[in-house]
Design a protein around this motif. Sequence first.
Motif, short mmCIF file in Angstrom:
data_model
loop_
_atom_site.label_atom_id
_atom_site.label_comp_id
_atom_site.label_asym_id
_atom_site.label_seq_id
_atom_site.Cartn_x
_atom_site.Cartn_y
_atom_site.Cartn_z
N ARG A 9 0.84 -1.19 0.00
CA ARG A 9 0.00 0.00 0.00
C ARG A 9 0.88 1.24 0.00
O ARG A 9 2.04 1.21 0.44
CB ARG A 9 -0.91 0.06 1.24
CG ARG A 9 -1.87 -1.06 1.41
CD ARG A 9 -2.87 -1.17 0.28
NE ARG A 9 -3.77 -0.02 0.16
CZ ARG A 9 -4.74 0.06 -0.75
NH1 ARG A 9 -4.92 -0.95 -1.61
NH2 ARG A 9 -5.52 1.11 -0.80
N VAL A 10 0.33 2.33 -0.51
CA VAL A 10 0.98 3.63 -0.47
C VAL A 10 0.03 4.61 0.22
O VAL A 10 -1.13 4.74 -0.18
CB VAL A 10 1.32 4.15 -1.89
CG1 VAL A 10 1.94 5.55 -1.81
CG2 VAL A 10 2.26 3.19 -2.60
N PHE A 11 0.52 5.27 1.27
CA PHE A 11 -0.28 6.24 2.02
C PHE A 11 0.38 7.61 1.89
O PHE A 11 1.60 7.73 1.97
CB PHE A 11 -0.36 5.87 3.50
CG PHE A 11 -1.03 4.56 3.79
CD1 PHE A 11 -2.41 4.49 3.97
CD2 PHE A 11 -0.29 3.38 3.87
CE1 PHE A 11 -3.03 3.28 4.23
CE2 PHE A 11 -0.90 2.17 4.14
CZ PHE A 11 -2.28 2.12 4.31
N ALA B 34 4.02 13.95 3.18
CA ALA B 34 4.68 12.71 3.57
C ALA B 34 4.06 11.52 2.87
O ALA B 34 2.86 11.50 2.60
CB ALA B 34 4.61 12.52 5.09
N GLN B 35 4.89 10.54 2.59
CA GLN B 35 4.45 9.34 1.87
C GLN B 35 5.04 8.11 2.56
O GLN B 35 6.26 8.03 2.76
CB GLN B 35 4.92 9.41 0.42
CG GLN B 35 4.33 8.38 -0.50
CD GLN B 35 4.81 8.61 -1.94
OE1 GLN B 35 5.98 8.44 -2.25
NE2 GLN B 35 3.89 9.00 -2.80
N LEU B 36 4.18 7.19 2.94
CA LEU B 36 4.61 5.93 3.56
C LEU B 36 4.20 4.77 2.66
O LEU B 36 3.06 4.72 2.19
CB LEU B 36 3.99 5.77 4.95
CG LEU B 36 4.35 4.48 5.69
CD1 LEU B 36 4.57 4.76 7.18
CD2 LEU B 36 3.26 3.42 5.54
N TRP C 68 8.49 -1.05 5.98
CA TRP C 68 7.91 0.24 5.57
C TRP C 68 9.01 1.28 5.41
O TRP C 68 10.06 1.21 6.05
CB TRP C 68 6.86 0.72 6.58
CG TRP C 68 7.37 0.87 8.00
CD1 TRP C 68 7.30 -0.06 8.99
CD2 TRP C 68 8.00 2.03 8.57
NE1 TRP C 68 7.86 0.43 10.15
CE2 TRP C 68 8.30 1.70 9.93
CE3 TRP C 68 8.35 3.28 8.09
CZ2 TRP C 68 8.93 2.61 10.78
CZ3 TRP C 68 8.98 4.19 8.93
CH2 TRP C 68 9.25 3.85 10.27
N VAL C 69 8.75 2.23 4.52
CA VAL C 69 9.64 3.38 4.34
C VAL C 69 8.78 4.63 4.37
O VAL C 69 7.63 4.63 3.92
CB VAL C 69 10.44 3.30 3.02
CG1 VAL C 69 11.43 2.16 3.05
CG2 VAL C 69 9.52 3.19 1.82
N LEU C 70 9.34 5.69 4.91
CA LEU C 70 8.61 6.95 5.09
C LEU C 70 9.51 8.12 4.73
O LEU C 70 10.65 8.20 5.20
CB LEU C 70 8.13 7.07 6.54
CG LEU C 70 7.55 8.42 7.00
CD1 LEU C 70 6.36 8.82 6.15
CD2 LEU C 70 7.16 8.34 8.47
N ALA C 71 8.99 8.99 3.88
CA ALA C 71 9.70 10.23 3.54
C ALA C 71 8.73 11.39 3.72
O ALA C 71 7.58 11.32 3.27
CB ALA C 71 10.21 10.18 2.11
#
Length: 383
Positions: free
Chosen positions: A76-78, A92-94, A111-114
Amino acid sequence: MAKNSSSSTTAPDTVWLGRGRHLGPEAERDVRRNLIALKAAGVIDDFLDLDPVEAARSTDLFPRDEAADPGPLARRVFEARWRVNDGITVRAQLTTYETESRRTETEGVTWVLAAEAERAWQADWPSPATMFWPDSDHVAWDHEKVPGLRLRTANHLPKDDDEMRRLLRDCTRHSWYIHVVVHEAMTPDALGRRPITSFLPLSLRHRVVEHRATPDQALIADFAMKREVGVGLPRGGAVILPATPQAPGYDAERFTVRDVFLDGTEPAELIAKIVEFASLPQPLPADAEQVLTRLRQGWHLLTPDEELVHARAMVTRYAKALEAMTASCDLYREAAESAHAALAEATSGNSAPATPTPAVPKQDASPLKTLTKTLGLFRNPNR
């Protein structure tokens, strides 16, 4: 996802980056519930929950750059947007991923978060991690990519010398986080076991991993750190480990504290040095570059004003593409007329030799496909 490696590129001072593993049963559910609650409370302005295929697909004839594709392992992309300091927008995008090895479910969901702000990031701003993940000890989202480590807690160094050296090596070469090693001069009580990261400014609490060496590990930890990292650990003190490659301006003595009292009070000197270290220009890991590119070029959660600007830009692009196509048709017609004139002059009215019949376009070459192919020649990968 890309393999762990390092880059000489410096991370922008507007960016906050994080990476980890969620060991619970429903990672995306935890994110979704937190986003819904924060939007209802007015903490965030808006959010999106996207299927990775939907996130990668362009909504027009000008696709995004391939770096914006979250990849085949994405779940998923949040996206979320909020404001700090009365008007500074943070985007922000997780992205959640399947475990690459898929050996066991105990490895959890990666997970990765920027996150990126419209100005240089401030340490006292809210942590982007808690915009997506609930800040609760009951949700195990904060496991480091390096096995055996967690944020928000004090992690004791391994007893085995080889394991300790391997861990220190992985932390300095493959982690996105700041690593701090604290030596316990004596076994602390309940107050002393409180993580020092809880005293950090909000945005730093989820960027720092705390390690603890027990009283009897003073010599072995000091030796292992000097061997693997090149810095020593003072008895009853602490040191901030350098990353590989080292951040410009790092000096072991500068980021070493001789005495840390683990009695539940704020270790002010150590906290100040962590804040100072975090303010240094930090190398941007190569595997974080794609995450940052995806945030910038694969962004979907537009404001009404941004949607209007985007629509106007698309109108301009379509107009230019149609103009170029029309010009190409005119040039083709002029060339054809010149060719016919030259042929007539060459034959001077005599019987012309048989000429090959022009190829007839296939019936399945529809005008829509032709237009799409033509417009694709003028696409701009940067939206």
